[in-house]
Write a protein that holds these residues in place. Structure first.
Motif, PDB file in Angstrom:
ATOM      1  N   ALA A 117     -18.608 -14.859 -15.861  1.00  0.00           N
ATOM      2  CA  ALA A 117     -17.500 -14.133 -15.250  1.00  0.00           C
ATOM      3  C   ALA A 117     -17.270 -12.754 -15.867  1.00  0.00           C
ATOM      4  O   ALA A 117     -16.992 -11.792 -15.143  1.00  0.00           O
ATOM      5  N   PRO A 118     -17.395 -12.592 -17.205  1.00  0.00           N
ATOM      6  CA  PRO A 118     -17.170 -11.263 -17.796  1.00  0.00           C
ATOM      7  C   PRO A 118     -18.143 -10.199 -17.295  1.00  0.00           C
ATOM      8  O   PRO A 118     -17.869  -9.004 -17.427  1.00  0.00           O
ATOM      9  N   PHE A 119     -19.277 -10.619 -16.727  1.00  0.00           N
ATOM     10  CA  PHE A 119     -20.281  -9.664 -16.260  1.00  0.00           C
ATOM     11  C   PHE A 119     -20.184  -9.429 -14.740  1.00  0.00           C
ATOM     12  O   PHE A 119     -21.066  -8.808 -14.152  1.00  0.00           O
ATOM     13  N   LEU A 120     -19.102  -9.949 -14.146  1.00  0.00           N
ATOM     14  CA  LEU A 120     -18.937  -9.822 -12.702  1.00  0.00           C
ATOM     15  C   LEU A 120     -17.657  -9.071 -12.367  1.00  0.00           C
ATOM     16  O   LEU A 120     -16.924  -9.411 -11.443  1.00  0.00           O
ATOM     17  N   THR A 121     -17.401  -8.022 -13.132  1.00  0.00           N
ATOM     18  CA  THR A 121     -16.173  -7.257 -12.930  1.00  0.00           C
ATOM     19  C   THR A 121     -16.330  -6.115 -11.937  1.00  0.00           C
ATOM     20  O   THR A 121     -15.349  -5.615 -11.407  1.00  0.00           O
ATOM     21  N   ASP A 122     -17.552  -5.666 -11.693  1.00  0.00           N
ATOM     22  CA  ASP A 122     -17.781  -4.644 -10.669  1.00  0.00           C
ATOM     23  C   ASP A 122     -19.157  -4.866 -10.054  1.00  0.00           C
ATOM     24  O   ASP A 122     -20.008  -5.559 -10.613  1.00  0.00           O
ATOM     25  N   GLU A 123     -19.397  -4.256  -8.878  1.00  0.00           N
ATOM     26  CA  GLU A 123     -20.612  -4.538  -8.112  1.00  0.00           C
ATOM     27  C   GLU A 123     -21.873  -4.083  -8.827  1.00  0.00           C
ATOM     28  O   GLU A 123     -22.896  -4.776  -8.778  1.00  0.00           O
ATOM     29  N   ASP A 124     -21.834  -2.919  -9.468  1.00  0.00           N
ATOM     30  CA  ASP A 124     -23.025  -2.428 -10.160  1.00  0.00           C
ATOM     31  C   ASP A 124     -23.437  -3.385 -11.264  1.00  0.00           C
ATOM     32  O   ASP A 124     -24.619  -3.704 -11.437  1.00  0.00           O
ATOM     33  N   GLN A 125     -22.447  -3.825 -12.025  1.00  0.00           N
ATOM     34  CA  GLN A 125     -22.731  -4.770 -13.102  1.00  0.00           C
ATOM     35  C   GLN A 125     -23.234  -6.093 -12.539  1.00  0.00           C
ATOM     36  O   GLN A 125     -24.142  -6.722 -13.099  1.00  0.00           O
ATOM     37  N   ALA A 126     -22.657  -6.505 -11.409  1.00  0.00           N
ATOM     38  CA  ALA A 126     -23.081  -7.759 -10.770  1.00  0.00           C
ATOM     39  C   ALA A 126     -24.530  -7.651 -10.308  1.00  0.00           C
ATOM     40  O   ALA A 126     -25.314  -8.593 -10.457  1.00  0.00           O
ATOM     41  N   ASP A 127     -24.906  -6.520  -9.727  1.00  0.00           N
ATOM     42  CA  ASP A 127     -26.286  -6.332  -9.278  1.00  0.00           C
ATOM     43  C   ASP A 127     -27.254  -6.394 -10.455  1.00  0.00           C
ATOM     44  O   ASP A 127     -28.345  -6.960 -10.346  1.00  0.00           O
ATOM     45  N   ASN A 128     -26.859  -5.806 -11.574  1.00  0.00           N
ATOM     46  CA  ASN A 128     -27.707  -5.857 -12.774  1.00  0.00           C
ATOM     47  C   ASN A 128     -27.859  -7.292 -13.265  1.00  0.00           C
ATOM     48  O   ASN A 128     -28.953  -7.703 -13.697  1.00  0.00           O
ATOM     49  N   LEU A 129     -26.778  -8.057 -13.196  1.00  0.00           N
ATOM     50  CA  LEU A 129     -26.833  -9.462 -13.610  1.00  0.00           C
ATOM     51  C   LEU A 129     -27.751 -10.245 -12.690  1.00  0.00           C
ATOM     52  O   LEU A 129     -28.566 -11.066 -13.150  1.00  0.00           O
ATOM     53  N   ALA A 130     -27.648  -9.996 -11.386  1.00  0.00           N
ATOM     54  CA  ALA A 130     -28.518 -10.684 -10.439  1.00  0.00           C
ATOM     55  C   ALA A 130     -29.977 -10.368 -10.716  1.00  0.00           C
ATOM     56  O   ALA A 130     -30.851 -11.241 -10.647  1.00  0.00           O
TER      57      ALA A 130
END
Length: 414
Positions: free
Chosen positions: A102-115
């Motif tokens: 959850a801490p890495f899903l705070t914005d879309e850019d960060q979410a895309d990097n996590l994916a």
């Protein structure tokens, strides 16, 4: 879907172990499906084509096969959270894995990097299941790449079922299928059929028309259906270098303006690239042939009559003298392993583009018969008018000819 409800049986499959003079085989009803993703193509031109793509095929196969026993569920969670992020279901993704990501899903850019990071981890695990070296994910009994094999067996089974229903599946590539003259009925059938095997099909695109040349090369026009094709509705799309080449793509399909960048070719080799700026220097072809003939003679190889003649005609020249004459016909300029170049008309200061590997120079791929300059040099010197358009005219003609093998070209691009 629970794993105990997933079909894992493929009647007709036989593994043929390696034998003296015979390589191992994965046979499914006498069809060799290989040891990787299933590829099948019937080249041609098709209309109203549905492209269906399996969501995370290899990870889904790992889950269906329960490859990691008690740890398979954790692998499934990683797969599922990546899919949730891909579909922008961020609230759902934050709740998965007990909220660990959850801490890495705070914005879309960060979410895309996590994916992206999850994709690397997931794909790496799949690769390790069939690695040639022992590791925690490799079962020593897995001699036939069972993960990729399951997907291939499913695709062949699906192909036969689609054909039975009177439709034309003409292209399979690992995790996708293209079906000609598709309708909602066959699309729903494929999705329901995939669910029985633990797979999820996504309706990736609908093409108004497509010309497929081989298993990796096609040009297609999206239908006007924005619900499926989104912002690409009505646009052209291409795979592989032949149709993707900007000059070809714009000239024949998109009809966008040709710019300088479209006439720049990127070349990359394992050894090194050189420009031989030999325009105006002596032609030393005969002395290069003499050198090669002498080397062949020294190695004890049989010589052709031409090679024997050229050696006898130059008996008075030492090897050093031959090399000195060869050197006068070349002016090598080192470029590197990769570079961007423009084809240049004769007499405009271009050089032969060569690769140097194994102690020898040879023409870089798809450059023979033309002279080249680095694109940046062309830009700086303003030599745009000296670019050899015949190089691109040939590429356009080849694309037209390939498409014309399967359909009327003017109709296809109209």
């Amino acid at each position: 879907m629970k794993m105990d409800k997933v079909i894992n049986a493929f009647p007709g499959y036989v593994y043929i172990p390696p034998q003296p003079g015979i390589e191992k085989q994965n046979l499914f009803n006498d069809e060799d499906v290989g040891f990787g993703g299933y590829v099948y193509v019937e080249p041609g031109c098709y209309t109203n084509v549905a492209l269906l793509d399996i969501q995370s095929m290899h990870p889904a196969s790992i889950v269906a096969l329960n490859c990691f026993g008690e740890y398979t569920e954790r692998f499934k969670e990683l797969r599922d959270i990546r899919v949730a992020i891909k579909h922008k279901e961020y609230d759902r993704a934050r709740s998965m894995l007990d909220g660990a990501l959850a801490p890495f899903l705070t914005d879309e850019d960060q979410a895309d990097n996590l994916a992206g990071a999850l994709k690397i981890a997931i794909n790496s695990v799949y690769g390790l299941t069939s690695a040639k070296f022992p590791n925690a994910f490799k079962d020593p009994r897995n001699v036939n790449n069972i993960v990729a094999l399951r997907g291939a067996l499913f695709m062949v089974t699906l192909k036969n079922e689609i054909i039975k229903k009177g439709y034309k599946p003409f292209h399979f590539k690992t995790d996708s299928v293209k079906i000609a003259d598709a309708d909602d009925k066959i699309i729903k059938f494929c999705m329901d059929f995939a669910n029985k095997y633990g797979y999820i099909f996504e309706h990736e695109a609908t093409y108004e028309k497509i010309c497929i040349v081989n298993g990796s090369t096609y040009i297609a026009k999206y239908s006007q259906d924005k619900d499926i094709n989104g912002k690409h509705a009505g646009e052209w799309t291409a795979t592989a270098a032949q149709f993707q080449q900007p000059y070809v793509f714009k000239t024949l399909f998109s009809h966008e303006e040709i710019v300088f960048k479209d006439m720049c070719e990127t070349k990359e080799v394992k050894g090194a690239l050189y420009l031989d700026m030999n325009e105006g220097l002596p032609d030393v072809t005969e002395f290069e042939q003499l050198r090669d003939a002498r080397n062949k003679q020294f190695e004890g190889k049989n010589l052709t009559k031409r090679e024997q003649t050229i050696i006898s005609e130059h008996e008075d020249l030492s090897d050093k003298q031959v090399q000195n004459r060869i050197d006068k016909g070349h002016d090598y300029h080192f470029v590197g392993k990769v570079g961007e170049f423009c084809p240049m008309i004769q007499g405009s200061g271009g050089g032969e583009l060569l690769r140097f590997d194994g102690g020898k120079y040879s023409a870089a791929p798809a450059t023979k018969g033309y002279r080249w300059l680095e694109a940046e040099t062309v830009r700086q010197l303003g030599k745009f008018e000296d670019i050899d358009k015949s190089y691109y005219t040939k590429l356009v003609d080849e694309a037209v000819n390939d498409i014309s093998q399967y359909t009327d070209f003017e109709w296809f691009v109209s």
